[in-house]
Structures are given as C-alpha cells and as structure tokens.
Design a protein around this motif. Structure first.
Motif, short mmCIF file in Angstrom:
data_model
loop_
_atom_site.label_atom_id
_atom_site.label_comp_id
_atom_site.label_asym_id
_atom_site.label_seq_id
_atom_site.Cartn_x
_atom_site.Cartn_y
_atom_site.Cartn_z
N ASN A 192 0.80 -1.01 0.07
CA ASN A 192 -0.01 -0.01 0.04
C ASN A 192 0.86 1.30 -0.01
O ASN A 192 0.44 2.19 -0.64
CB ASN A 192 -0.97 0.01 1.29
CG ASN A 192 -2.21 0.83 1.06
OD1 ASN A 192 -2.88 0.97 0.13
ND2 ASN A 192 -2.19 1.78 1.99
N ASN A 193 2.03 1.10 0.28
CA ASN A 193 3.01 2.31 0.70
C ASN A 193 3.75 2.75 -0.36
O ASN A 193 4.38 3.53 -0.47
CB ASN A 193 3.73 2.20 2.01
CG ASN A 193 3.08 2.67 3.14
OD1 ASN A 193 1.99 3.29 3.22
ND2 ASN A 193 3.61 2.03 4.35
N ARG A 194 3.58 1.90 -1.56
CA ARG A 194 4.50 2.04 -2.88
C ARG A 194 3.74 3.36 -3.66
O ARG A 194 2.52 3.24 -4.16
CB ARG A 194 4.35 0.78 -3.64
CG ARG A 194 4.87 -0.30 -3.08
CD ARG A 194 6.47 -0.18 -2.69
NE ARG A 194 7.19 -0.16 -4.26
CZ ARG A 194 8.61 -0.27 -4.12
NH1 ARG A 194 9.32 -0.55 -3.22
NH2 ARG A 194 9.03 0.00 -5.24
N VAL A 195 4.47 4.37 -3.45
CA VAL A 195 4.00 5.63 -4.24
C VAL A 195 4.30 5.41 -5.84
O VAL A 195 3.78 6.22 -6.61
CB VAL A 195 4.59 6.80 -3.65
CG1 VAL A 195 4.16 7.11 -2.41
CG2 VAL A 195 6.03 6.91 -3.98
N ASP A 196 5.02 4.46 -6.06
CA ASP A 196 5.39 4.19 -7.79
C ASP A 196 4.58 3.38 -8.44
O ASP A 196 4.48 2.96 -9.60
CB ASP A 196 6.89 3.86 -7.61
CG ASP A 196 7.12 2.54 -7.04
OD1 ASP A 196 6.50 2.28 -6.19
OD2 ASP A 196 7.90 1.79 -7.66
N ILE A 197 3.53 2.85 -7.64
CA ILE A 197 2.59 1.96 -8.22
C ILE A 197 1.11 2.40 -8.21
O ILE A 197 0.77 2.94 -7.13
CB ILE A 197 2.29 0.66 -7.57
CG1 ILE A 197 3.85 0.00 -7.68
CG2 ILE A 197 1.33 -0.23 -8.04
CD1 ILE A 197 4.02 -1.31 -6.90
N CYS A 198 0.38 2.69 -9.17
CA CYS A 198 -0.87 3.25 -9.20
C CYS A 198 -2.11 2.25 -8.32
O CYS A 198 -1.62 1.13 -8.23
CB CYS A 198 -1.41 3.45 -10.67
SG CYS A 198 -1.88 1.83 -11.40
N ASP A 199 -2.94 2.94 -7.97
CA ASP A 199 -4.12 2.02 -7.11
C ASP A 199 -4.66 0.79 -7.88
O ASP A 199 -4.72 -0.10 -7.20
CB ASP A 199 -5.17 3.00 -6.86
CG ASP A 199 -4.97 4.00 -5.67
OD1 ASP A 199 -3.83 3.99 -5.20
OD2 ASP A 199 -5.82 4.82 -5.45
N HIS A 200 -4.97 0.95 -9.29
CA HIS A 200 -5.20 -0.15 -9.92
C HIS A 200 -4.28 -1.39 -9.80
O HIS A 200 -4.72 -2.37 -9.75
CB HIS A 200 -5.53 0.21 -11.49
CG HIS A 200 -6.02 -0.91 -12.36
ND1 HIS A 200 -7.35 -1.21 -12.04
CD2 HIS A 200 -5.33 -1.72 -13.18
CE1 HIS A 200 -7.26 -2.38 -13.16
NE2 HIS A 200 -6.13 -2.49 -13.90
N GLU A 201 -2.98 -1.18 -10.02
CA GLU A 201 -1.92 -2.19 -10.09
C GLU A 201 -1.86 -2.56 -8.54
O GLU A 201 -1.65 -3.81 -8.35
CB GLU A 201 -0.61 -1.54 -10.60
CG GLU A 201 -0.54 -1.13 -11.98
CD GLU A 201 0.75 -0.90 -12.28
OE1 GLU A 201 1.60 -1.42 -13.11
OE2 GLU A 201 1.10 0.39 -11.87
N LYS A 202 -2.25 -1.69 -7.49
CA LYS A 202 -1.85 -2.09 -6.14
C LYS A 202 -3.20 -3.23 -5.86
O LYS A 202 -2.91 -4.24 -5.28
CB LYS A 202 -2.11 -1.01 -5.05
CG LYS A 202 -0.77 -0.18 -5.17
CD LYS A 202 -1.11 0.94 -4.39
CE LYS A 202 0.19 1.83 -4.00
NZ LYS A 202 -0.18 2.97 -3.15
N TYR A 203 -4.23 -2.80 -6.49
CA TYR A 203 -5.28 -3.75 -6.03
C TYR A 203 -5.11 -5.08 -6.83
O TYR A 203 -5.49 -6.18 -6.19
CB TYR A 203 -6.59 -3.06 -6.69
CG TYR A 203 -7.82 -3.94 -6.35
CD1 TYR A 203 -8.37 -4.01 -5.21
CD2 TYR A 203 -8.39 -4.71 -7.43
CE1 TYR A 203 -9.40 -4.86 -4.96
CE2 TYR A 203 -9.49 -5.64 -7.12
CZ TYR A 203 -10.09 -5.67 -6.00
OH TYR A 203 -11.21 -6.45 -5.65
N ALA A 204 -4.50 -5.10 -8.01
CA ALA A 204 -4.19 -6.52 -8.81
C ALA A 204 -3.18 -7.18 -8.00
O ALA A 204 -3.55 -8.61 -7.97
CB ALA A 204 -3.61 -6.15 -9.97
N TYR A 205 -2.13 -6.59 -7.40
CA TYR A 205 -1.23 -7.39 -6.46
C TYR A 205 -2.12 -7.98 -4.99
O TYR A 205 -1.64 -8.83 -4.92
CB TYR A 205 -0.12 -6.48 -6.15
CG TYR A 205 0.81 -6.28 -7.22
CD1 TYR A 205 1.76 -7.36 -7.46
CD2 TYR A 205 1.09 -5.16 -7.58
CE1 TYR A 205 2.65 -7.40 -8.69
CE2 TYR A 205 2.10 -4.99 -8.77
CZ TYR A 205 2.74 -5.94 -9.17
OH TYR A 205 3.81 -5.81 -10.17
N GLY A 206 -2.73 -6.77 -4.58
CA GLY A 206 -3.48 -7.25 -3.30
C GLY A 206 -4.63 -8.49 -3.70
O GLY A 206 -4.68 -9.25 -2.75
#
Length: 401
Positions: free
Chosen positions: A306-320
């Motif tokens: 969640n704290n990765r600022v170099d990854i957009c929310d859409h990609e974060k959700y995919a990893y999550g």
C-alpha cells in the motif's frame, strides 16, 4: 514532442548547410571560379572559399551536431530512468512474492491438538484457522449471553465509549457499540487465553476500556469452562452455560466473592459441586503464539504494497487480489473479527500513518480483504455494517440472479 522538435532542427541545419554548399559552388562556377586539375590553384581565392564553408556551413553542421548530442544524452537519461523504474518494480515484485511465500509457509506450519468427539485430534495448516475461528464464535456467544444489556454504559468507560462513537460517526450509524464491545472481548479472550499470563494481559487491556464490575465477573465466568478432554467437568459447564441468565447471575454471585479460595464454597450446594477449587485446564488457552506472527506478517505485507507511491491504485489492487486469493474463507473471517478488535483496528478504523497523504488507509475496503465471506453475517454480526463499501461476492451473486 521535444525529441521530434530537436531532430527536426538538427536535420534542418544539415539540409540548410548542404544547400548552402551547393548554391555557393554553383555561384562560384557561374562567376568563373574553377578547380580543374590542369590549372594552377589560386590559394588566395580557395582559402577564402574554405573560410566561408568553415565559418557559415561549419557552424550549421556544428549546431546540428550539438542538438544530436543533446538528444543522445537525453535519450540515455530517459533509458536510465526507465531502467531504474524497472529495477524498482522487479525489486518490489521479488519482495512481494517472497512475502506471499512466507505467508504460505506461516499457514503451512500451523498445528493444533484439540479434544473433539471423544478423542484428541491434530489439526494442521488451514484447518487450524477454522478451529480457532470456531473458538471465537463459542466465546462470542458466551460473552453475549453474559452481557445481556444493550446499554453501552453498562460495559465501557466513558473514554472508550467516546472512541467507539467516533468510529460509528465515521463508518456507519447502524453499528452497535455493544456488539463491538462483545466482539473485542471475545476476540481478545480467544487470542490471549485465560491462563495465568493471558489473564494478566487481558486485565491490563480491559481496565483501559471496560468497567471492572463487569469484566471481572465475565472473566470468572469464562474461566469456568474446561477443555473438552475433561469430560465430566465439561458436562457440568454445559449445564451452567444453559442456565437462564438470572440463575447464572445468582451462581456467579455465590462463587465470585470466594474466587481466591474456592474451597470455602459449601460442597453441598450446586456451586460447591462444580469443584472449581480443583485444578483443570481452561478451554481458552490462547493463540497468540500462533496468530501473532501470522497477523503481523499479513499486515506488513499489505502495508508494504500500500505504501508504494510508484504503483498506481489499480496495480496495487491487482497485487492485493493475488494475495487475497491465498486466503481461505476462515482466514478472511478471522481478519474480519481481528480488524474489529482493539489489537487489529489499524487495518482500517485507526490506521497507521502513511508515507504519502494520497495513499489510502482503508486496507480492508480498498483491497476487498473480506470479499469472499459467505452469506451476510457471522452469528448476527453483519459484514456490511462494519465495512459497507466492500464489494462482497455474495452481493455480486445476488445482482447476477
């Protein structure tokens, strides 16, 4: 855009230089200048010719070369930047999937021996999560029976009551403060247990939130429950548990004053017949050593993502979502009740500070961590009351129908 402009200017200078040379040669020839091999070279004239080419055309070529060199450096800088971004992403993915593997290993190492159906059974891996969650639901029902009042003032200190009211105001006015208190107590009892050390931790935790006249007696009541392997005593406990609340309250009133010396209780009475002065193993032995590392790692994994600022929310959700796919239904159920307890509210209700104010802090909701919970509730605890914005799978199925 800048690259195209620079490239255009460089080629323009080169073309202008070439046109200038051709034009100058044509004009010189027209005016009688010749560079034939059979004629003597006039170095004065040819030197002037060279000065013109070097001074005018050479300057144009030099400008073109400078622009192309700048463009090359710029492309190299962009390539280095892309390489750095790719290296950071590769490093993140290595760490993320390593965390995923550690989570699998944590689940794979879980073991629990428990007496059930007349014999001792050994549970492993995800089976352990189910058994632990069953203990929470047992404790929740017993806490609910003992805590029959629907007035939060009968349980909570004013400061903690205000804290719970703040959650209700932010999340959902339909949240029951009493239900939240019951969930918190049941989860902490299941987590820490009612052994000597566990009870010390519970009392230290409860004194900041709950009224002593309430939780002292509640813990005494829950400590009466033995392990199922102690068959005769467990049957006595079942009788106590099934008592109507007024009768149960009378029994506790008889036993509690002599809690430090239960031998004093008249053995001829029903209370004395429970033989609580004799040693027995408590049913709630605690699971801190099983769940402590499990939840710390799970929370830190999602916090790292969640704290990765170099990854957009859409990609974060995919990893999550990839991580969530590893969670069984009972793991999601345990995350749900953990997040409603005071030791798990950092998941969403009272989040930790983030590295950037634009980073979301509602981890349960953002990553839909309890998306796959079946039905609408667990023993009356409705999921969408506490997390109304989660895209529950059951809700999606309802819309499809």
């Amino acid at each position: 855009m800048i690259r195209r402009t620079i490239t255009f200017l460089a080629w323009a200078f080169i073309i202008i230089g070439c046109i200038t040379i051709v034009f100058f040669l044509f004009k010189s020839s027209h005016e009688g200048f010749s560079a034939a091999l059979n004629e003597a070279t006039n170095y004065t004239v040819s030197g002037q010719f060279g000065d013109f080419i070097g001074g005018v055309v050479g300057t144009l070529f030099a400008l073109a070369g400078t622009l192309l060199i700048f463009l090359t450096f710029r492309e190299q800088a962009n390539q280095n930047s892309r390489n750095e971004i790719e290296n950071r992403r590769n490093s993140f993915e290595r760490n993320f999937f390593q965390m995923l593997n550690i989570h699998r290993a944590n689940v794979g190492e879980l073991t629990y021996k428990k007496h059930r159906k007349g014999k001792e059974n050994t549970y492993e891996k995800r089976q352990v999560i189910k058994v632990i969650f069953d203990e929470f639901t047992d404790c929740y029902r017993e806490v609910t029976k003992f805590s029959s009042s629907e007035d939060i003032k009968d349980y909570c200190n004013p400061d903690y009551q205000g804290k719970l009211m703040g959650i209700v105001a932010r999340i959902n006015p339909s949240i029951s403060l009493v239900e939240m208190a019951r969930i918190d107590i049941a989860y902490l009892v299941m987590f820490y247990g009612l052994g000597e050390e566990g009870e010390v931790v519970l009392r230290e935790n409860f004194k900041k939130k709950y009224k002593p006249e309430y939780y002292f007696r509640l813990l005494f009541f829950l400590k009466m429950k033995p392990k199922k392997s102690n068959h005769d005593r467990y049957q006595k406990w079942k009788e106590v548990r099934e008592m109507p609340l007024p009768e149960l309250s009378v029994l506790i009133d008889v036993l509690y004053p002599d809690r430090n010396n239960l031998k004093k209780v008249d053995p001829k009475t029903y209370a004395g017949g429970l033989k609580l002065h004799l040693f027995y193993e408590k049913y709630y032995g605690g699971h801190q050593f099983r769940l402590g590392h499990y939840f710390r790692h799970l929370y830190q994994s999602y916090k790292y993502l969640n704290n990765r600022v170099d990854i957009c929310d859409h990609e974060k959700y995919a990893y999550g979502k990839t991580f969530r796919a590893q969670l069984s239904t009972y793991e999601q159920a345990l995350i749900f009740v953990n997040s409603l307890s005071t030791i798990g509210m950092r998941w969403e209700y009272f989040p930790e500070e983030t590295v950037n104010e634009r980073v979301r802090t509602d981890l349960i909701t953002f990553y839909n961590l309890i998306k796959n919970l079946p039905g609408e509730h667990i023993y009356g605890i409705k999921y969408d009351t506490y997390y109304p914005n989660v895209d529950y799978e059951s809700r999606e199925q309802l819309f499809q129908e």
